[in-house]
Design a protein around this motif. Sequence first.
Motif, short mmCIF file in Angstrom:
data_model
loop_
_atom_site.label_atom_id
_atom_site.label_comp_id
_atom_site.label_asym_id
_atom_site.label_seq_id
_atom_site.Cartn_x
_atom_site.Cartn_y
_atom_site.Cartn_z
N GLY A 57 -20.60 -18.17 22.43
CA GLY A 57 -21.68 -18.55 21.61
C GLY A 57 -22.88 -18.28 22.53
N THR A 147 -22.24 -23.92 16.24
CA THR A 147 -21.89 -22.38 16.03
C THR A 147 -22.50 -21.66 17.08
N SER A 148 -22.72 -20.25 17.18
CA SER A 148 -23.18 -19.50 18.01
C SER A 148 -24.53 -20.09 18.35
N ARG A 149 -25.43 -20.36 17.29
CA ARG A 149 -27.03 -20.43 17.53
C ARG A 149 -27.17 -21.59 16.85
N ARG A 305 -22.05 -14.74 27.43
CA ARG A 305 -22.54 -15.35 26.17
C ARG A 305 -23.33 -14.11 25.41
N GLU A 306 -23.29 -14.25 24.05
CA GLU A 306 -24.02 -13.48 22.98
C GLU A 306 -25.42 -13.80 23.24
#
Length: 744
Positions: A57, A147-149, A305-306
């Motif tokens: 994430g 969530t991821s963001r 991480r992304e």
Amino acid sequence: MRMKKLIYLFSLCLLLTACGQKEQPSLSCLVNPLMGTSSTFQFSHGNTYPAVAVPWGMNFWSPQTGENGSGWMYMYTDSLIRGFRQTHQPSPWINDYGTFSIMPVFGQLVTDNKARGMSFRHDNEEAAPDCYRVKFDNGVTTALSATSRGAVFEITYPSEEEQYIVVDAYQYGGSVAFDKEQNCIYGVTRYNNGGVPDNFGNHFIVEFDKPIAASGTDENACAYVRFRLKAGEKLTVRTASSFISHEQARLNLNREIAGRSLEDVSEEARAIWNERMGRIKIEGGTEEQQKTFYSCLYRTLLFPREFYELNEQEEPVYYSPYDGLVHDGYMYTDNGFWDTFRAVHPLFTLVYPEVSERIMQSILNVYDQSGFMPEWASPGHRSCMIGNNSISLLADAWMKGIRTFDKEKALEAMIHQTQARSKEISSVGRDGYAEYDRLGYVPYPEVHEATAKTLEYAYADWCLARFAEATGHKEIANTYYRKALNYRNLFYPENGFMWAKDSDGKWRDNFDATEWGGPFTEGCSWHWTWSVFHDPEGLSALLGSHELMAARLDSMFVAPNTFNYGTYGFVIHEIAEMVALNMGQYAHGNQPVQHAVYLYNYVGEPWKAQYHTRNVMNKLYNSGPEGYCGDEDNGQTSAWYVFTALGFYPVCPGTSEYVLGSPLFPKATLSLPGGKTFVVNAEGASDDNCYIRSAELNGTDFTRNYLKHEELLKGGEFHLLMDTVPNKERGINADDFPYSYSTN
Ligand code: CA
């Protein structure tokens, strides 16, 4: 016994259903995010924090017990929480960036992080990968999922006394402002510890689902908002962020968080974890072993991480921490390849190749924007550790069929990485490259940590040669294959260890195999002598014979655990951890030695690898707050356990081979790309049965000490018969030994 286990598992899952899950118990129930959190500067049991996140994430969220700025953001022994923090920290030693926190405050307004902490007890805390929930001693509750963001919080207050939320943008040029019209806070945090351009900022939005009664800010980039809620009335806080802009943060919020409850988000995160972790299913073993396994797998899947986001068209875009511009494509960060080249990325290339593909593209994007590939990034280049392990990542990915990156550019970037060094950041490029090329080794004391560098460069040169050969560049391959033997130049025949030479070729005085630092990095010659991943056979020749190499490995486990702290000048935590293990000079708490137990397979005594790998798993890991024996390090020490529990380990990334140990579980099933499954059936595996009596691959007798990547990808069954006593006839012939450059 079995009943008891089932009841326990069921109750554990009930405990973790606090975020509202209604479905069946799941793998995420077996994860303890608190594993490794009981750590200090002086002694690491993992140096981890309980990250609420999705795999890889963009943001993680953690309760923060330490003061702002402390790398030890969550210490299990602390009793106050000061905030719930959006974090990007890969390690306390590297610290955090782009950080802000959200904190309920009750009874009286206090914004300062040093003063606003509220006490809690672990009894009232529930941590899972998808959700963290705590009830403070004053009755305030906080639950969050991510969530991821983005993230969602649910907060309640025990009475109608003064109720606040504080949003802390961590000073350092950060700012926060309340937007009355939208009932939300807009903030920017610029907090960092280096590795960012001047225009770096993390732009965030925090929204509330209840009317704001009052609001304000303080001089430390904290905003507060006041509520008038009934006792126990639920306040939902939704937040999202972007490294690009507030507009992108709004897009991220709308896409990932808007209109969704804590339960919705938590359920989705849990489903993602269960899918990712479910690609490796284990059966049998004890419940504690299962918990340790999945807690380790969770850690393996957090970093890198992304760092990218999705634009209006759902295409990946990112703010580059290298040139400060926004680009199309993928960017990953928060990774020390010195750690993760060993087992984390090899696990991705095997089980999560879709992620590996993007990571490889990201590495070349960094090359485009900064002139170098990353070695330790957080978020941009950081001066930390040594080596050219970016080359290992690309070469290993290529050898394992990940070929969606530009191979010509990759080769150019690899060669450049070996022929230059960043002026500002010594760990980027190749420190001492001119001397290394001239002398065949990096001289000491002219260059810091020179022997460790030489050993890693020789391995990187071999990786480069492999890649050049595989992509049709024979001449380049030959040049680098020659350099791959440079490890020989620092083998000190008089003592039979790796040691150091100055630029005149004179050996360093006062040989001491227990001396840390100096020509070595976070270790001594006992550990670094094994760093010849690509040529254990060549190392064995230097040590005298297969028997002598096996004997050296034996003696590592029984030598006194004494040390000379050398140039460090004090007992660094890695030394303290080695001493505490009480396994001689074996220092599993740090990376240089983590592959060493597998080297028995290269010298015809595989049963010793079986014994020691099993012993290390059982003795040095557990799922609790003291669950690691040193820094966890971006998934590496966890990935060691994941592979080792499966019964094999990628000793030399770039070879496509997995060297055998001893499977911990009677059955493990890997779901691999293309819908194939590879099953490890270790018949009779138990604490008493750690030795391989015999093996069959898809019904055919299997005598080798390693599996090939292709064999796994094809799917099938690896059947092992486990035993209480070693089979000293199996795996003893040279044909059965894994790859060594000298014999190929
Ligand atoms: Ca380490």
